[in-house]
Write a protein that holds these residues in place. Sequence first.
Motif: not given
Length: 329
Positions: A75-77, A79, A92, A94, A96, A110
Amino acid sequence: MSVEGDVLERALDTLDDVIYIYDETERLVYWNQRLNELYDLSDEELSGMAATEFFRPADRPTVEAAIDEIRETGETVVEAVSPTVEGPVRFELTGRRLTDDDGEVLGFAGIGRDVTERSEQAGQLSQQNERLAEFADLLAHDIRNPLSVASGHLALAREGSEGSLDAIESAHDRIDRIITDIRLATREGTLATDIRPTDVGAVAREAWEYVDTDDGVFDGPDDLRLDADADRLLRLFENLFRNAMEHGRSDDGTVTVRLDATPEGFAVEDDGPGIDPAVRGRIFDPSVSDTAGGTGFGLHIVHTIATAHGWDVAVTDAAGGGARFEFTV
């Protein structure tokens, strides 16, 4: 497509967020209608695009690193900014990892959420906090002058010296005026000025009394009048004089400060060692000082007040080798 699937697709197309699914080769295979709207691209044009293609070159390494993070952690988040038909948008993002029942990687999915406004508000808040912190530093710096004078006269008063109570009262009045000035500047974001015909020499002599000058000598004209804000000018001179006391003493420990009228306005100079050439170009920057323990705020305040008046200020060498500050009015 089943009725439930059709309803789900219609629901996703109503969202302001971008929904995306990439396959195991990191190519776009599913998205909602919002992606078409943002880039004015058809389904055929969007199909198979890489994630990095949507973002400005400066942010593509960030997107690539985010995809790497999905591979490694699932996973990641992050900007990143994208140039859309609606203008630059900060998303932003996201992500998965998608796997089948056997754990084989199918790709990732995402959501891209527009956080442009939130980011701008955060930037404005950061700037406001920085400005408030600067004003707090300026306040702490400026009240040192009258506070030092009040402390000195309080010691004299304890010894029964006449007239010292008036000096203490005057110093406290000065502190109150500085606090009021800073409060106004904090609310308005800058220093306001009340420009009136002003006896500059008289203001300078008053400022000299608010600074711990020890055996220093002040020399100034009896008649030098300019349009200025007397309260702001008082702070300007206080900081110039304290700077001379702290940094401008000659080898014998004394310092003479002179106020001169010039064709362009006025100048303040001392007969000390002058300013280190290594810092002269940055002398008005906050926290720049050419001595150990100096805060650097004094000359920053001088520059700020001069700018609020619409004046230019430059530093050069005095005829005797000390520092000379020239104000073009």
